[in-house]
Design a protein around this motif. Structure first.
Motif, PDB file in Angstrom:
ATOM      1  N   MET A  55       8.871  29.500  50.189  1.00 42.08           N
ATOM      2  CA  MET A  55       8.649  30.339  51.318  1.00 42.08           C
ATOM      3  C   MET A  55       8.476  31.762  50.804  1.00 42.08           C
ATOM      4  SD  MET A  55      11.654  28.795  53.752  1.00 42.08           S
ATOM      5  CE  MET A  55      11.161  29.720  55.173  1.00 42.08           C
ATOM      6  N   THR A  56       7.430  32.420  51.258  1.00 43.10           N
ATOM      7  CA  THR A  56       7.161  33.793  50.842  1.00 43.10           C
ATOM      8  C   THR A  56       7.216  34.702  52.068  1.00 43.10           C
ATOM      9  OG1 THR A  56       5.823  33.053  48.998  1.00 43.10           O
ATOM     10  CG2 THR A  56       5.500  35.319  49.712  1.00 43.10           C
ATOM     11  N   PHE A  57       7.867  35.842  51.915  1.00 46.08           N
ATOM     12  CA  PHE A  57       8.050  36.801  52.999  1.00 46.08           C
ATOM     13  C   PHE A  57       7.373  38.112  52.634  1.00 46.08           C
ATOM     14  CE2 PHE A  57      11.559  33.844  52.992  1.00 46.08           C
ATOM     15  CZ  PHE A  57      11.700  33.511  54.329  1.00 46.08           C
ATOM     16  N   GLU A  58       7.054  38.922  53.643  1.00 42.97           N
ATOM     17  CA  GLU A  58       6.447  40.228  53.400  1.00 42.97           C
ATOM     18  C   GLU A  58       7.465  41.217  52.846  1.00 42.97           C
ATOM     19  OE1 GLU A  58       4.143  41.865  56.575  1.00 42.97           O
ATOM     20  OE2 GLU A  58       3.248  39.931  57.045  1.00 42.97           O
ATOM     21  N   GLN A  59       8.724  41.149  53.340  1.00 41.80           N
ATOM     22  CA  GLN A  59       9.778  42.022  52.870  1.00 41.80           C
ATOM     23  C   GLN A  59      10.659  41.266  51.882  1.00 41.80           C
ATOM     24  OE1 GLN A  59       9.040  42.014  56.293  1.00 41.80           O
ATOM     25  NE2 GLN A  59       7.976  43.945  56.095  1.00 41.80           N
ATOM     26  N   ALA A  60      11.435  42.004  51.112  1.00 41.49           N
ATOM     27  CA  ALA A  60      12.318  41.404  50.116  1.00 41.49           C
ATOM     28  C   ALA A  60      13.465  40.639  50.780  1.00 41.49           C
ATOM     29  CB  ALA A  60      12.896  42.486  49.212  1.00 41.49           C
ATOM     30  N   ILE A  61      13.852  39.552  50.160  1.00 41.92           N
ATOM     31  CA  ILE A  61      15.006  38.785  50.604  1.00 41.92           C
ATOM     32  C   ILE A  61      16.248  39.530  50.137  1.00 41.92           C
ATOM     33  CG2 ILE A  61      16.246  36.594  50.331  1.00 41.92           C
ATOM     34  CD1 ILE A  61      13.441  35.301  49.836  1.00 41.92           C
ATOM     35  N   VAL A  62      17.151  39.844  51.072  1.00 43.77           N
ATOM     36  CA  VAL A  62      18.356  40.598  50.729  1.00 43.77           C
ATOM     37  C   VAL A  62      19.616  39.736  50.782  1.00 43.77           C
ATOM     38  CG1 VAL A  62      17.387  42.822  51.392  1.00 43.77           C
ATOM     39  CG2 VAL A  62      18.607  41.458  53.096  1.00 43.77           C
ATOM     40  N   GLY A  63      19.500  38.533  51.319  1.00 41.62           N
ATOM     41  CA  GLY A  63      20.661  37.661  51.377  1.00 41.62           C
ATOM     42  C   GLY A  63      20.271  36.230  51.679  1.00 41.62           C
ATOM     43  N   ILE A  64      21.056  35.298  51.128  1.00 43.83           N
ATOM     44  CA  ILE A  64      20.875  33.876  51.401  1.00 43.83           C
ATOM     45  C   ILE A  64      22.256  33.325  51.739  1.00 43.83           C
ATOM     46  CG2 ILE A  64      20.149  31.639  50.497  1.00 43.83           C
ATOM     47  CD1 ILE A  64      18.390  33.239  48.473  1.00 43.83           C
ATOM     48  N   ILE A  65      22.395  32.789  52.929  1.00 42.73           N
ATOM     49  CA  ILE A  65      23.667  32.229  53.376  1.00 42.73           C
ATOM     50  C   ILE A  65      23.497  30.723  53.404  1.00 42.73           C
ATOM     51  CG2 ILE A  65      25.350  32.163  55.249  1.00 42.73           C
ATOM     52  CD1 ILE A  65      24.243  34.948  56.074  1.00 42.73           C
ATOM     53  N   TYR A  66      24.360  30.001  52.686  1.00 38.03           N
ATOM     54  CA  TYR A  66      24.184  28.555  52.596  1.00 38.03           C
ATOM     55  C   TYR A  66      25.482  27.762  52.723  1.00 38.03           C
ATOM     56  CZ  TYR A  66      25.627  29.261  47.764  1.00 38.03           C
ATOM     57  OH  TYR A  66      26.322  29.615  46.645  1.00 38.03           O
ATOM     58  N   LYS A  67      26.618  28.426  52.850  1.00 37.63           N
ATOM     59  CA  LYS A  67      27.892  27.729  53.017  1.00 37.63           C
ATOM     60  C   LYS A  67      28.241  27.650  54.500  1.00 37.63           C
ATOM     61  CE  LYS A  67      29.751  28.925  48.524  1.00 37.63           C
ATOM     62  NZ  LYS A  67      30.847  29.586  47.796  1.00 37.63           N
ATOM     63  N   GLN A  68      28.869  26.555  54.893  1.00 37.54           N
ATOM     64  CA  GLN A  68      29.140  26.292  56.302  1.00 37.54           C
ATOM     65  C   GLN A  68      29.905  27.418  56.983  1.00 37.54           C
ATOM     66  OE1 GLN A  68      30.447  22.396  57.319  1.00 37.54           O
ATOM     67  NE2 GLN A  68      31.433  23.063  59.176  1.00 37.54           N
TER      68      GLN A  68
END
Length: 102
Positions: A1-14
């Protein structure tokens, strides 16, 4: 997945997904908070994600045996339009002028 703005966080825990549903979740969506299995399991072989050097592309692989794999991707806000920046600068100058009069 590519976004126009930078990814600043990824939340993956329940627990973090549950905690951020109200703030970052899609309006009108009912999430299965408090249950089990709402996690993106990072085991390294079948379930993993990588972030590009420019932080705009997230690549991932997932194999789901039970429940589901969830993640929430947070991206930077777009840079304000020049008009908004001009308005903000004008407001700050107005406050400085008001302070000098007092």
């Amino acid at each position: 997945m590519t976004f126009e703005q930078a990814i600043v966080g990824i939340i993956y825990k329940q627990s973090e997904l549950d905690d951020t549903d109200e703030m970052f979740g899609a309006v009108g969506t009912v999430y299965s908070g408090g249950g089990s299995g709402r996690i993106f399991e990072l085991d390294g072989s079948n379930n993993f994600f990588t972030l590009s050097p420019d932080a705009k592309t997230l690549s991932f692989s997932t194999v789901v045996a039970h429940n589901m794999d969830d993640m929430r991707i947070l991206v930077a806000s777009p840079v304000p339009v020049p008009g908004a920046a001009w308005f903000m600068a004008s407001a700050l100058l107005g406050l400085v002028g008001f302070k000098r009069r007092q």
